[in-house]
Scaffold this active site. Structure first.
Site, short mmCIF file in Angstrom:
data_model
loop_
_atom_site.label_atom_id
_atom_site.label_comp_id
_atom_site.label_asym_id
_atom_site.label_seq_id
_atom_site.Cartn_x
_atom_site.Cartn_y
_atom_site.Cartn_z
N CYS A 1 -12.50 -10.13 -2.08
CA CYS A 1 -12.85 -10.27 -3.49
C CYS A 1 -14.31 -9.86 -3.64
O CYS A 1 -15.03 -9.78 -2.66
CB CYS A 1 -12.71 -11.71 -3.97
SG CYS A 1 -11.07 -12.38 -3.72
N ARG B 1 -13.39 -4.11 -4.35
CA ARG B 1 -13.04 -5.22 -3.47
C ARG B 1 -11.85 -6.03 -4.00
O ARG B 1 -11.33 -6.92 -3.32
CB ARG B 1 -14.23 -6.16 -3.29
CG ARG B 1 -15.44 -5.49 -2.68
CD ARG B 1 -16.56 -6.48 -2.52
NE ARG B 1 -16.26 -7.51 -1.56
CZ ARG B 1 -16.42 -7.41 -0.26
NH1 ARG B 1 -16.92 -6.31 0.25
NH2 ARG B 1 -16.11 -8.39 0.56
N TRP C 1 -8.94 -10.33 -5.51
CA TRP C 1 -7.83 -9.69 -4.79
C TRP C 1 -7.04 -10.85 -4.22
O TRP C 1 -7.46 -11.49 -3.26
CB TRP C 1 -8.36 -8.78 -3.68
CG TRP C 1 -7.27 -8.09 -2.93
CD1 TRP C 1 -6.75 -8.43 -1.72
CD2 TRP C 1 -6.57 -6.92 -3.34
NE1 TRP C 1 -5.76 -7.55 -1.36
CE2 TRP C 1 -5.63 -6.61 -2.33
CE3 TRP C 1 -6.63 -6.10 -4.47
CZ2 TRP C 1 -4.77 -5.52 -2.42
CZ3 TRP C 1 -5.77 -5.00 -4.53
CH2 TRP C 1 -4.86 -4.72 -3.53
N ASN D 1 -14.78 -15.82 -1.79
CA ASN D 1 -14.15 -14.68 -1.12
C ASN D 1 -13.79 -15.15 0.27
O ASN D 1 -14.67 -15.58 1.02
CB ASN D 1 -15.13 -13.50 -1.04
CG ASN D 1 -14.59 -12.36 -0.20
OD1 ASN D 1 -13.37 -12.19 -0.09
ND2 ASN D 1 -15.48 -11.58 0.40
N GLY D 2 -12.51 -15.12 0.62
CA GLY D 2 -12.10 -15.58 1.95
C GLY D 2 -10.81 -16.36 1.86
O GLY D 2 -10.08 -16.28 0.88
N GLU E 1 2.37 8.81 13.13
CA GLU E 1 1.34 8.40 12.18
C GLU E 1 0.10 9.30 12.31
O GLU E 1 -0.50 9.71 11.31
CB GLU E 1 0.99 6.93 12.42
CG GLU E 1 -0.17 6.36 11.63
CD GLU E 1 0.00 6.44 10.10
OE1 GLU E 1 1.09 6.77 9.63
OE2 GLU E 1 -0.99 6.18 9.40
N LYS F 1 -1.43 11.61 9.32
CA LYS F 1 -2.84 11.50 8.87
C LYS F 1 -3.47 12.89 8.82
O LYS F 1 -4.14 13.24 7.86
CB LYS F 1 -3.69 10.63 9.80
CG LYS F 1 -3.53 9.14 9.73
CD LYS F 1 -4.10 8.50 8.52
CE LYS F 1 -3.08 8.41 7.44
NZ LYS F 1 -2.18 7.31 7.44
N GLU G 1 -2.00 15.03 5.90
CA GLU G 1 -2.30 14.68 4.51
C GLU G 1 -3.76 14.90 4.14
O GLU G 1 -4.05 15.24 3.00
CB GLU G 1 -1.80 13.29 4.13
CG GLU G 1 -2.38 12.13 4.84
CD GLU G 1 -1.84 10.78 4.29
OE1 GLU G 1 -1.97 9.80 5.01
OE2 GLU G 1 -1.32 10.74 3.17
N HIS H 1 13.10 19.62 24.88
CA HIS H 1 14.34 19.97 24.18
C HIS H 1 14.08 20.85 22.96
O HIS H 1 14.90 20.91 22.05
CB HIS H 1 15.09 18.70 23.77
CG HIS H 1 15.50 17.86 24.93
ND1 HIS H 1 16.52 18.22 25.78
CD2 HIS H 1 14.99 16.71 25.43
CE1 HIS H 1 16.65 17.31 26.74
NE2 HIS H 1 15.72 16.38 26.54
N LYS I 1 -2.12 7.54 -4.38
CA LYS I 1 -2.19 6.34 -3.54
C LYS I 1 -0.89 5.57 -3.58
O LYS I 1 -0.40 5.07 -2.58
CB LYS I 1 -3.36 5.46 -4.01
CG LYS I 1 -3.56 4.20 -3.18
CD LYS I 1 -4.04 4.53 -1.77
CE LYS I 1 -4.05 3.36 -0.84
NZ LYS I 1 -4.03 3.78 0.58
O1 M6R Z 1 2.20 1.56 -0.80
P1 M6R Z 1 3.20 1.95 0.26
O2 M6R Z 1 2.86 1.37 1.59
O3 M6R Z 1 4.62 1.63 -0.14
O4 M6R Z 1 3.09 3.53 0.38
C1 M6R Z 1 3.95 4.24 1.20
C2 M6R Z 1 3.46 5.67 1.40
O5 M6R Z 1 3.41 6.34 0.17
C3 M6R Z 1 2.08 5.70 2.05
O6 M6R Z 1 2.07 5.02 3.26
C4 M6R Z 1 1.62 7.16 2.30
O7 M6R Z 1 2.43 7.75 3.26
C5 M6R Z 1 0.13 7.15 2.70
N1 M6R Z 1 -0.58 8.08 1.89
C6 M6R Z 1 -0.10 7.48 4.13
O8 M6R Z 1 -1.44 7.57 4.46
#
Ligand code: M6R
Length: 611
Positions: free
Chosen positions: A2, A27, A76, A100-101, A482, A486, A489, A505, A606
């Protein structure tokens, strides 16, 4: 996480507090509130939603205008959904308090306080702190001593700011494990959870340390630690406001990578019973019959969260022997998926708003018990399911998920151990061992983050590559996926993740001197040697190897490549959490070299709230 702000001085407090909260909205932003002393009393205003909602409300009333002592909070939620009643400040008698905590022992403290006659208005852990301080004030203690006494009763993490309506020239501050700074002005003082909030007013800042308590008045600050007076250095901040907002980092992504040790700690804090060596998740209301009835678990998620589910499958099957499947949420509802009352369907989502995951869990709820692992209290997914296990990553601003992912891994690890405890599938000693290894995680993550400059050098070497292959085995295969996601994207470079054993394969046909291969090697003897064999196949075809390992000083590996990133070893099961950090950093640095918009990559959002 927060944002908190306080002001005591000669100017009007409210505009200063609001401008501070604007800088701290990163935050938390599910609700906000202020308490300002003026005209002989403290006035409190709180609103659900972003800060704009609070500002609208304040414009309609003038109670807070004019006063020159006040505190403000942007929330938050961790305990208690976002609502006006749960928004801070919380009041009890003479006291208004923001926090906050996480107060770990709030349930028992609340019971005691209720027995003594306190009446609670919120569902939060914070409100108990306001009642405790008020209780000690009523016993005749000075406000500073009253906050001290309250903190002695509290277990957990906190930055508390309190004001007392009968001492309207002081802000009382306490800090443990969450940040708090004091901005030093001339006949005025500013208190905040982060530097940007005070920068328009002063560049002289004191950073409090854990255990510090501060009595802040307009003409000076008294700081104590463990009951003894202490001096803290006054630092001069030279950052420009934008750098300050990102905590001195160039991008939110890098800041969030660095926040992971704290975020992970916040996620297991209060859920690990150290003495018993067990996991406690009182928020999950499964009765014994329900738990015994679970014959299968299905995870649904998207993107990074889906990768967290692949790791979860290892945890669930290893600890509970419950068969487990992982489905893309976007696929789950467009086939004849099999699920019934004996299948527990678990949605994993940072935002709790991803349309595909929401739709999948809604469908699952028509026939199966459901739960979610989620970062946002009050989000659509959290409201839709029977049980929620919240991660405590705090708001994640960068589109590329980093701390949300590692906290999801901690949450599913806690869940798997908890299910094993309740169903008796692991010996108590094993539960103790798995539980205790968590306690070593934050330090190991911190050390892993410190490989940053080594990773930057590797990124510089490979910045021009057009394609990358990521390989991992076992529990590190999802981490290869993953890592590849990263890179794709944020740097717009093509990358693919593969189980190392699958390379022969098909993907092996791609390997030549232009194809860097990023490989994850766990210390486990069997898998390490097998992965080394895969790397020899890469080397034989001229492929360039970038290795991430928690096996220190392997001669075989160092002979194969000069690009070895070593991270600390905690346990086989927690390896994925640590291995993922160099991959986040690698993607980050390649993106920076490529000049992309790291925090807001093209075509992405996001939270994907459309199908
Ligand atoms: O909010 P969510 O965890 O449901 O989002 C899922 C994906 O859209 C999210 O993880 C996306 O793949 C990210 N941009 C990865 O960095």
């Amino acid at each position: 996480m927060c944002g908190i702000v306080g002001y005591v001085g000669f100017q009007e407090a409210l505009p200063i507090i609001i401008s501070g909260l604007e800088k701290l909205e990163y935050r938390g932003y599910d609700s906000a509130g202020v308490a300002v002393y003026g005209n002989g009393k403290v006035s409190v205003t709180r609103a659900i939603g972003k800060l704009g909602e609070l500002k609208k409300l304040l414009n309609e009333r003038s109670a807070e205008a004019g006063g020159s002592l006040g505190i403000g909070h942007t929330r938050w939620a961790t305990h208690g959904k976002p609502s006006e009643n749960n928004a801070h400040p919380h009041t009890a008698g003479r006291v208004s308090l923001i926090h906050n905590g996480i107060v770990e022992n709030y349930v028992e403290l609340r019971e005691e306080l209720e027995k003594e006659g306190s009446q609670f208005k919120s569902e939060t852990d914070t409100e108990i702190a306001a009642h405790l301080v008020n209780k000690y004030l009523n016993k005749g203690l000075d406000p500073f001593d009253a906050l001290k006494a309250a903190c002695a009763d509290i277990r957990g993490s906190y930055a508390f700011l309190a004001i007392d309506s009968q001492n309207p020239d002081r802000i009382l501050v306490a800090k443990n494990s969450t940040p708090i700074i004091i901005g030093i002005g001339k006949n005025e003082m500013f208190v905040a959870s982060d530097i940007p909030a005070v920068l328009p007013y002063t560049r002289e800042v004191v950073i409090l340390e854990d255990g510090d308590m501060a009595d802040v008045r307009c003409d000076g600050v008294r700081i104590e630690n463990n009951g003894k007076p202490v001096q803290r250095k006054v630092q001069t901040i030279t950052w420009d406001p934008i750098t300050a907002q990102k905590g001195g980092y160039k991008h939110y992504m890098l800041k969030e990578i660095h926040e992971q040790a704290q975020a992970v700690t916040d996620t297991f804090r209060g859920r690990v019973e150290q003495e018993e060596g067990a996991i406690s998740l009182p928020e999950l209301a499964f009765d014994d019959k329900e738990l015994a009835g679970i014959q299968r678990i299905v995870f649904v998620a998207c993107g990074t969260a889906w990768h967290a589910c692949l790791v979860a499958k290892f945890y669930i099957e290893s600890f509970t022997q419950i068969p487990c499947e992982v489905d893309y949420a976007s696929e789950f509802r467009y086939r004849q998926a099999v699920f019934d009352k004996n299948t527990l369907v678990i949605a994993v989502s940072q935002s709790g708003e991803t349309a595909d995951t929401l739709a999948a869990i809604e469908l699952a709820g028509t026939r199966s018990p459901t739960m979610a692992v989620c970062n946002v209290l009050g989000s659509s997914i959290a409201r839709k399911v029977g049980n929620v296990l919240f991660t405590h990553a705090g708001p994640e601003i960068s589109v590329a998920s980093t701390k949300a992912f590692t906290t999801q891994l901690v949450a599913v690890y806690l869940l798997a151990i908890y299910l094993a405890q309740r169903r008796g599938t692991l010996a108590p000693e094993k539960v103790g061992e798995l539980t205790h290894s968590l306690l070593h995680l934050p330090a190991a993550i911190q050390q892993a983050v410190e490989v940053n400059s080594a990773v930057e050098k590797v990124a510089q070497r490979f910045r021009g590559a057009k394609d990358f292959l990521y390989l991992g085995r076992g529990i590190c295969y999802p981490i290869a996926l993953e890592g590849a996601l990263k890179l794709k994207e944020i740097s717009y470079v093509h990358a693919e993740g593969y189980p190392a054993g699958e390379m022969k394969h098909g993907p092996i046909a791609l390997i030549d001197e232009n194809m860097p291969v990023v490989v994850l090697l766990q210390r486990s003897k069997e898998l390490f040697e097998k992965t080394i064999s895969n790397l020899r196949e890469v080397e034989a075809r001229g492929g360039k190897i970038i290795a991430v390992t928690d096996f220190e000083g392997s001669k075989e590996l160092h002979a194969l490549t000069q690009n070895v990133i070593e991270v600390p070893f905690v346990s086989d099961f927690l390896s994925p959490l640590i291995m993922t950090i160099p991959l986040q950093l690698l993607a980050y640095h390649i993106a920076v070299f490529n000049g992309t918009d790291v925090d807001l990559p093209r075509n992405l959002a996001k939270s994907v709230t459309v199908e």
